[in-house]
Design an enzyme around this catalytic site. Sequence first.
Site, PDB file in Angstrom:
ATOM      1  N   SER A  87       0.814  -1.183  -0.037  1.00 54.62           N
ATOM      2  CA  SER A  87      -0.198  -0.184   0.116  1.00 54.62           C
ATOM      3  C   SER A  87       0.745   1.303  -0.128  1.00 54.62           C
ATOM      4  CB  SER A  87      -1.018   0.120   1.308  1.00 54.62           C
ATOM      5  OG  SER A  87      -1.662   1.321   1.286  1.00 54.62           O
ATOM      6  N   TYR A 135      -2.847  -0.219  10.003  1.00 54.41           N
ATOM      7  CA  TYR A 135      -2.875  -0.848   8.541  1.00 54.41           C
ATOM      8  C   TYR A 135      -1.801  -0.540   7.942  1.00 54.41           C
ATOM      9  CZ  TYR A 135      -4.354  -1.436   3.720  1.00 54.41           C
ATOM     10  OH  TYR A 135      -4.254  -1.649   2.184  1.00 54.41           O
TER      11      TYR A 135
END
Length: 256
Positions: A148, A161
């Site tokens: 990500s 996250y």
Amino acid sequence: MGTALDGKVALVTGGGRGIGRAIAERFARDGAVVALTYARNAAAAGGLVERIRTDGGRAFAIQAELGEHGDAHRLWAAFDKEIEQYVPGGGVDVIVNNAGETLYEGLETMTEEAFDRVYAVNVRAPFFIVQQALPRLRDGGRIINIGSGASRLAMPAIMGYGATKGALDVFTRNLAELLGPRGITANTVAPGIVDTDMNADWLRGNAEADAEWSTRAALRRVGRPDDIADVAAFLASDDARWVTAQVVDATGGVGL
């Protein structure tokens, strides 16, 4: 059907929807036998398998609830059973660790249970999937971790996250060093905001959110699943044989 992955076998975790679905479809078009895993949505996974087969490709689905102890063992046991009908003797050439848990929680609101869950799915599962793949993974293979853009940006609202995706980046570099002597490459693809079911509740149909995130990208739009799938297809191909240990930014230029 293409030829870039002819004779190859690919595993795509979380392949029933979103980015994983797009990757599975692209790999199948490129000629690979595609094993895709799903957690709960059997209908979506089954529908994708049927579509791939209708289009002349080869695919099968495996139910795999990641984030639980023993998940990698159960996944590979099911894979070994199914792959025999396509490739006698089994084996795998491309592993895409795509399945992930999204967690919109910051430092102040994070619970221990949520922390453990997101790490179990996003970090522990890929670690043991690769560990147990080693006897099956053929020389010259590919490992592609879906990371990500949050691993390189300060985003306190999703810091838990983002930290899991940073861990994947480190995992990738170590795999590249460890497996390089076998001709196996390891890379991370790092998407930004992508229009998937995972983001549908706040992005899809929300003109304000779409405009905000489009403005943050140099290319002035949010990502599509096929944007990420095409990068993964390159990394899986022989064209990327000299690319390893990289985090490939696929955010469209967010945060420049």
